[in-house]
Design a protein around this motif. Structure first.
Motif, PDB file in Angstrom:
ATOM      1  N   PHE A 428       0.594  -1.246  -0.013  1.00 39.99           N
ATOM      2  CA  PHE A 428       0.170  -0.091  -0.147  1.00 39.99           C
ATOM      3  C   PHE A 428       0.914   1.285  -0.019  1.00 39.99           C
ATOM      4  O   PHE A 428       0.588   2.052  -0.707  1.00 39.99           O
ATOM      5  N   HIS A 430       3.633   1.527  -1.276  1.00 40.41           N
ATOM      6  CA  HIS A 430       4.287   1.794  -2.877  1.00 40.41           C
ATOM      7  C   HIS A 430       3.449   2.325  -3.635  1.00 40.41           C
ATOM      8  O   HIS A 430       3.540   3.117  -4.566  1.00 40.41           O
ATOM      9  N   LEU A 431       2.031   1.657  -3.489  1.00 36.39           N
ATOM     10  CA  LEU A 431       0.826   2.340  -4.448  1.00 36.39           C
ATOM     11  C   LEU A 431       0.588   3.659  -4.097  1.00 36.39           C
ATOM     12  O   LEU A 431       0.416   4.620  -5.044  1.00 36.39           O
ATOM     13  N   ALA A 432       0.799   4.232  -2.863  1.00 40.77           N
ATOM     14  CA  ALA A 432       0.517   5.629  -2.520  1.00 40.77           C
ATOM     15  C   ALA A 432       1.629   6.574  -3.087  1.00 40.77           C
ATOM     16  O   ALA A 432       1.122   7.450  -3.622  1.00 40.77           O
ATOM     17  N   SER A 435       1.268   6.658  -6.797  1.00 43.05           N
ATOM     18  CA  SER A 435       0.098   7.359  -6.867  1.00 43.05           C
ATOM     19  C   SER A 435       0.287   8.966  -6.883  1.00 43.05           C
ATOM     20  O   SER A 435      -0.098   9.691  -7.725  1.00 43.05           O
ATOM     21  N   THR A 461      -6.894   6.468  -5.322  1.00 43.68           N
ATOM     22  CA  THR A 461      -6.164   5.640  -6.280  1.00 43.68           C
ATOM     23  C   THR A 461      -5.480   4.425  -5.471  1.00 43.68           C
ATOM     24  O   THR A 461      -5.811   3.278  -6.012  1.00 43.68           O
ATOM     25  N   PRO A 462      -4.748   4.457  -4.604  1.00 43.52           N
ATOM     26  CA  PRO A 462      -4.038   3.353  -3.868  1.00 43.52           C
ATOM     27  C   PRO A 462      -5.154   2.403  -3.412  1.00 43.52           C
ATOM     28  O   PRO A 462      -4.927   1.271  -3.445  1.00 43.52           O
ATOM     29  N   TRP A 465      -7.159   0.766  -7.053  1.00 43.12           N
ATOM     30  CA  TRP A 465      -6.262  -0.045  -7.646  1.00 43.12           C
ATOM     31  C   TRP A 465      -6.355  -1.561  -7.378  1.00 43.12           C
ATOM     32  O   TRP A 465      -6.694  -2.523  -8.279  1.00 43.12           O
TER      33      TRP A 465
END
Length: 838
Positions: A428, A430-432, A435, A461-462, A465
């Motif tokens: 999460f 890395h996704l944030a 984003s 968005t995180p 996805w």
């Protein structure tokens, strides 16, 4: 040259040659689009230049001048790309249906072959501000075969878009159709900043459009004799849609088909608006995200150890290509498919393909497919997103440190639950971070094309996805194996429906957040070129890289320059009056000295959304983000139905109306639209004030006089048209007269007053003969008359002759587009958005 450091040759063609070829091709396409070949000698310039450069390159190679020949080869690629774009952009066949088309529609009967599936869009929600009732629409792309000319049929060619009012069913690719329709050319941009639909259609080879009033106007002459690829693809898409509706449910099937198959036409307009306003509209476009997730899942399954690497690569690549064909060969799909297929097959070699090479290869493929894609915002964003994510991944990889042995030992002793929690938290994070980086990189380009920035997308968005990944995985499983294992499909349908519902809920909630979005004018093209050019040099040339603090400071400085340049400077001694082309409707924009903006009316008979977009994009093109006042002439919906759409995008000071705006008698009891407007303004806390004869509007500049000449306090005996607000604007010895839809008996009351000369006149009631053109022309003796409406009708010719008789120059916004008048002490300067032959 071996003594030089390795990074010195990064900027030469010998390093990343495919990237340089892509850049050369893009440069040639841009040069041709902006008229370089036309200025020098037409398309023959490109062909002659490319041939000469290839010959020169060959001769230099034989002489051993490899480096110089590489530069000549790049110039040859540039010339070939320019020639390819020139051919695609400018030429049609002699029997093209385009030669029968004009901007004014005309009835035709044609025979054509359907080349794609029929798209059906639901009717827009009921809205009192919609002048025309909304109906479902259907759309299908057709290839023209012949056109009827009197009693004879003539061979014709060309691709075009057939739109039908109503639900058109039973048509698949390959069917031969007979169509009764209205033929016209796609409508070009008529105002500064407006989306140019004609340019987009021209870029994909469609130079005309067909519109049928009912599905009965389209009949199938002959079903497809063979089964073309398009027909099989249509069947595959329809089968997937049926499976999704069955197992996901009707409530979520529209969103499922948008995410999985790219069929956004099934979504309601308010749903699309929610995704757009939260910066998540890309989830509804099948792109690299979708194909990348599909390829990743398939690769993980196939690499479970039961297949060889070579066979797994072939199967994964085949599935990616098949999915790309099913969802349609749009540029983002083509780009993603090329990227992933090349990346997969590079695994078979000892040398891994670099991201620069993969992106450049995909770009070349897209430009060969259609060179005009270079100018489309969606294509630009697609490549930019992949490049940004690749750059982020590279930075993360380079910053990784070898794990501490003691820490690794401690973590190996943890329970699987704690390990799963740590993995989820890291993922999460890395996704944030990805984003946030993605939003920073694409925000300027999004603002340029769509005039919006959506910081809320960084937060949601995180979360979205992973949900979209679940939707893609379960949805594709339903479409592929659901018909074999119905119980499994039922379980997958529940999971998919839950993920879709959660996605819709998150987006709807985010839309309600006050700071979720901001509308803005957006940066200029030159600013974007410098900004993204500097980023590209920073990424590709190691010697130019600096620390992140220096880079951030330079970026902040350039953003400040862009914000300052985005504010269009106004001359303090000039009043600018623009009559926008909004079809049958009115919108006059007054830009006053002192940075004040006043709108006189804001509406049209076309949909409220289209009209508000037209007005908003013009205001943004002028750097305007605040509307100080809106004057609504009367209660006809085609004069104010764009106001609610402007409330969300601009800060509005006050709205002025006539005393009879909400009067039941003056409006003949049709109060639904006026009351809807009043409620909307009250909910937005916008002051609503009445004005009547002899009132004056306040302005920041005392030299400007804006006076209301009509109606009187209690109106006249007619309906709302007769009680239109007549606005008289004076500045620097010049005057503008804005009468709305003024007609009898109001116009008789006005001309009974002493004559009043004006320099610029908005023709009353869109130039209708019911507005007494001869009498009104004699009363105000205008220098210019602007008719705001559609193409000239028979009664508008009477209006034109009447005003020309008193020496006025008559302009029709349907022909000339926006008409602009600049008033100052030196005189009046007039210009139009489009050139018109007088």
């Amino acid at each position: 040259m071996s003594h030089l450091p390795p990074q010195v040759d990064v900027s030469t063609p010998s390093r990343h040659p495919i990237l340089w070829v892509a850049l050369a091709a893009a440069t040639g396409i841009v040069a041709d689009r902006y008229g370089l070949a036309d200025a020098i000698g037409g398309h023959l310039f490109w062909w002659a230049a490319s041939a000469a450069l290839v010959i020169a390159c060959t001769l230099m190679c034989r002489r051993g001048a490899g480096c110089r020949s590489a530069y000549l080869l790049l110039l040859a690629v540039l010339a070939l790309a320019g020639a390819w774009h020139h051919l695609q952009w400018n030429y049609t066949t002699n029997d093209s249906l385009t030669r029968f088309a004009s901007e004014v529609s005309r009835p035709v009967c044609i025979e054509a072959i359907a080349v794609a599936r029929t798209k059906q869009s639901p009717a827009a929600p009921n809205n009192p501000l919609r002048a025309m009732p909304a109906r479902p629409r259907s759309e299908v792309e057709v290839r023209i075969v012949r056109v009827r000319d009197g009693t004879q049929w003539r061979t014709a060619t060309g691709d075009c878009r057939l739109r039908v009012a109503g639900v058109l069913t039973g048509i698949t690719a390959g069917d031969r159709l007979r169509v009764f329709a209205h033929l016209s050319r796609p409508r070009p941009a008529m105002n500064p900043g407006q989306y140019d639909w004609a340019q987009i259609e021209r870029g994909v080879g469609r130079h005309c459009a067909l519109f049928s009033l009912a599905p009965e106007c389209v009949t199938i002459l002959q079903p497809a004799a063979t089964a073309p690829a398009g027909r099989w693809l249509n069947k595959a898409v329809n089968q997937c849609a049926t499976q999704l509706s069955r197992y996901v449910g009707v409530e979520q099937s529209d969103l499922a088909m948008a995410i999985l198959l790219g069929q956004r036409e099934h979504l309601r307009q308010d749903t699309k608006e929610s995704f757009f306003k939260t910066g998540t509209i890309h989830l509804l476009v099948v792109s690299g995200l979708h194909i990348g997730l599909l390829a990743g899942v398939v690769w993980l399954i196939l690499r479970g150890g039961w297949l060889s690497q070579r066979l797994a690569i072939v199967i994964a690549a085949s599935l990616v290509i098949a999915y790309a064909l099913v969802v349609g060969g749009r540029p983002p799909v083509v780009r993603a498919a090329i990227l992933i297929v090349f990346a997969l097959f590079s695994l078979l070699t000892t040398r891994r393909a670099k991201m620069q090479t993969l992106l450049a290869t995909a770009a070349i493929g897209v430009l060969i497919y259609n060179p005009s894609e270079l100018f489309r915002g969606g294509t630009q964003l697609s490549f930019l997103c992949v490049a940004a994510l690749a750059g982020y991944g590279y930075c993360i990889t380079q910053s990784k440190k070898p794990p501490d042995p003691l820490l690794r030992l401690i973590r190996s002793r943890e329970t699987w639950f704690h390990q799963a929690l740590r993995w989820a938290a890291n993922s999460f994070g890395h996704l944030a971070a990805a984003s946030f980086v993605l939003w920073l990189v694409v925000a300027p380009l999004v603002a340029h094309h769509f005039h919006i920035t959506t910081p809320i997308s960084i937060l949601i968005t995180p979360i979205l996805w992973p949900l979209v990944a679940v939707v893609l995985t379960t949805g594709l499983a339903i479409c592929t194996v659901g018909w074999i294992l119905p119980p499994v499909a039922t379980l997958l349908g529940v999971i998919c429906a839950f993920s879709l519902s959660a996605t819709r809920t998150i987006v709807s909630f985010a839309e309600q957040v006050d700071v979720s979005r901001a509308y803005l004018a957006g940066p200029a093209v030159w600013w974007l070129l410098v900004f993204y050019g500097a980023m590209a040099l920073f990424a590709l040339v190691p010697t130019l890289r600096t620390g992140w603090k220096t880079a951030a400071s330079l970026a902040a400085l350039w953003i400040t320059v862009g914000l300052a340049a985005g504010e269009v400077s106004r001359q303090d001694d000039q009043l600018r009056c623009t009559f926008l082309a909004v079809g049958h409707g009115t919108c006059v924009v007054l830009e006053l000295p002192g940075n004040q903006t006043i709108l006189y009316d804001a509406g049209s008979l076309v949909s409220p959304e289209v009209t508000s977009d037209t007005i908003a994009t013009f205001l943004w093109s002028r750097g305007i983000t605040r509307i100080d006042a809106i004057v609504l002439s009367h209660a006809d919906v085609d004069h104010y139905n764009a106001v609610p759409g402007l409330l969300d995008r601009f800060d509005i000071g006050v709205v002025y109306v006539s005393p009879l705006m909400f009067d039941p008698w003056a409006t003949a009891g049709k109060l639904d639209a006026p009351e809807f407007l009043r409620t909307t303004l009250e909910d937005a806390d916008i002051p609503l004030r009445e004005v009547w004869m002899n009132d004056r509007l306040r302005t920041a500049n005392p030299d400007i006089e804006i006076e209301v000449l009509h109606p009187p306090r209690f109106g006249v005996g007619g309906r709302d048209n007769a009680n239109s607000i007549l606005l008289y604007v004076r500045y620097a010895g010049h005057s503008i007269l804005l009468p709305g839809d003024l007609e009898s008996p109001g116009i008789e009351a006005v001309v009974a007053e002493p004559p009043l000369h004006c320099d610029i006149l908005l023709a009353p009631h869109h130039g209708s003969r019911h507005s007494d053109p001869p009498g009104f022309a004699a009363w105000c003796t205008p220098g210019w008359v602007v008719v705001s409406g559609r193409h000239q009708a028979a009664d508008q010719r009477v209006t034109t002759v009447s005003y020309q008789a008193v020496g006025a120059e008559v302009l029709h916004t349907a022909d000339c587009g926006a008409a602009v008048f600049v008033l100052d002490q030196r005189g009046i300067e007039m210009s139009t958005f489009r050139q018109v032959d007088h």
